[in-house]
Design an enzyme around this catalytic site. Sequence first.
Site, PDB file in Angstrom:
ATOM      1  N   CYS A  42     -57.661  -0.143 -51.341  1.00 43.42           N
ATOM      2  CA  CYS A  42     -58.970  -0.512 -51.871  1.00 43.42           C
ATOM      3  C   CYS A  42     -59.744  -1.145 -50.726  1.00 43.42           C
ATOM      4  O   CYS A  42     -59.189  -1.415 -49.667  1.00 43.42           O
ATOM      5  CB  CYS A  42     -58.837  -1.550 -52.982  1.00 43.42           C
ATOM      6  SG  CYS A  42     -57.783  -1.028 -54.325  1.00 43.42           S
TER       7      CYS A  42
ATOM      8  N   LYS B 193     -61.224  19.460 -51.029  1.00 48.63           N
ATOM      9  CA  LYS B 193     -60.226  18.787 -51.857  1.00 48.63           C
ATOM     10  C   LYS B 193     -60.686  18.735 -53.299  1.00 48.63           C
ATOM     11  O   LYS B 193     -61.885  18.595 -53.560  1.00 48.63           O
ATOM     12  CB  LYS B 193     -60.063  17.345 -51.351  1.00 48.63           C
ATOM     13  CG  LYS B 193     -58.949  17.190 -50.363  1.00 48.63           C
ATOM     14  CD  LYS B 193     -58.540  15.750 -50.265  1.00 48.63           C
ATOM     15  CE  LYS B 193     -57.085  15.628 -49.870  1.00 48.63           C
ATOM     16  NZ  LYS B 193     -56.855  15.859 -48.457  1.00 48.63           N
TER      17      LYS B 193
END
Length: 607
Positions: A2, A602
């Site tokens: 994160c 992706k």
Amino acid sequence: MCGIFGCFVKNRAVAPLILAGLKRLEYRGYDSCGVATVYEGVLYIKKGVGEIDKVHAELHLDDLPGEIGIGHTRWATHGAPTKENAHPHVDCEGKIAVVHNGIIENFLELKRELEAKGHVFRSKTDTEVVPHLIEEFMKEGFSFKEAVIKAVKRLRGSFALAIIYTGFEGMVCVKMESPLVLGVGDDGIYVASDIPAFLPYTNIIIQLEDGDVVFIELENFTIYNIIKGREVKRRSRVIDWTPDMAEKGGYAHFMLKEIHEQPKCLKNTLRLEMRYLTKMADLLCSADEAFMIACGTSYHACLAGSYIMAKLAKKAVHPVVASEFIENYGKLVDHRFVLLAVSQSGETADTLKAAEYGLRRGATILGITNVLGSKLTRIARVYVCQQSGPEIGVAATKTYTAQLSVLTQLSILMAERRGKIGHRESEELWEWMHTMPNIVGSVIKATERDVIKIADKYVNVKKSAFIGSGINLATALEGRLKLLEIAYIPSIAMSGLKESTVSCLNGDSMAVFICPFSDPERERLLDEACMARDHGLNVIILTEEEADEAEEVADETIKLPIPPDMPKVLTPLPFIIPLQLFAYYMSVKRGLNPDKPRNLAKSVTVE
Ligand code: BG6
């Protein structure tokens, strides 16, 4: 992974700075975000689900009062991406706010202990134990600063934390294994997971070290190291990175950064919640029929995983390319089947289609993914998050080795449960897994320079063949896929090289052999390498450091610094590293962008 960001500025509203800083950290995670500030003894918080722009449009994240604040952009590891699970997290009274990057291994134990003392938890995250723990120590009479130190000493795992409290005119941050950098500006002090967050405001940085707890007060900060048990000084330095370089941690491309992140990502896979992995092992062990379904790189991980499960647990778990599954096996599927779907994104259409089909026919669906909240996590009865953080380079690297690690751990658990390995062997395997992050780190270090030289020499090669036997057929297939995907070199992969194949290749071709000592087919592979060289192919051999005989038959040897007694089932982990580096440098030297191969993208989670 994160992104966390905190700042304490003079005579300026902090929330707009935090918002801008979080935007620059969005590559570290983007499933939810939040900001908290303290102003006149009151804590203000806004948080929500989705990318920062979306949450900002709904909540106006820059509209909070105060000069002290923290922010977070999340890539979920514990608890799905929901508003409750978004950071910052607070204590019972809403006075202490915390943002966190990393994994707190003992959070369940701490949570139970705190709940027994009356604390009420609002999220499913590991992070929430931190504000409650600080609150608990303060209840016992400790000051805020003392309570932070006491709380941090109770945490196990990896964590970078930024903490604010209504009764403290400042901010505290903590670093243990997860990255955290201080930025020292003329008009403020900043703390972030990565430099780009504060680069527009200052280029004077202090790299914090493990155990550092930093108390930031106006115009001043002190660092206390909990490992040393005393105050410490850290040196500042000036960096001259552009914002683009800073985002890639100083690497030229995300792919190279992600290759180098593998030791850390492998460490993260050793912090998975074992109760889920164990449940998965139980379900696979008791299945009448077990399959693994996946595409591309994830399929290669499954292929290796299937060898490991057969070797260690003596259980056949068949790997099938997801697009082939329904047509060829679909009608056989019923409640006796367990299907383990492996997908980095958790969104690949063919993998989901096969899993949903299996679900409709009564099969038990298991999932391994890197994206909590992805569709696969909603279909699977049990899923495990591989904890690799976002992978920005399109070619999968760190997520592949993380999948291998999860599948290897699963295989060891299955072998233990089926009584197929003794206590000693199991202990040895776990020990190997725990040294794997260091082994992979030293392989990157030791082989990168050789790989660059080899890529220089063979940059114009026209065709290539990758040869690996048994479990390292998966390594050959993955090495081939990387080179094909980002350097556009026509390549094949096989478990053996025959004269018929050699005759299709020529002097502009190369043959890459994967030859660990533990491979029972090693001699055969070296004979084939000899034959390939006699036919004019450029031969590259990957082997351990001590292997002199390989040098006699190869044009180039890439020597991996791994102990020669490493069990064969574990060799795909270190042996893929030079092949990832090779594909990367071949791509760069051919003037291509390895991060953005043509015609490839992706899969991402769509809300
Ligand atoms: C394919 C990509 O579409 O999906 C491959 O071209 C990738 O590179 C594969 O490995 C699987 O993706 P995921 O997200 O399901 O692991």
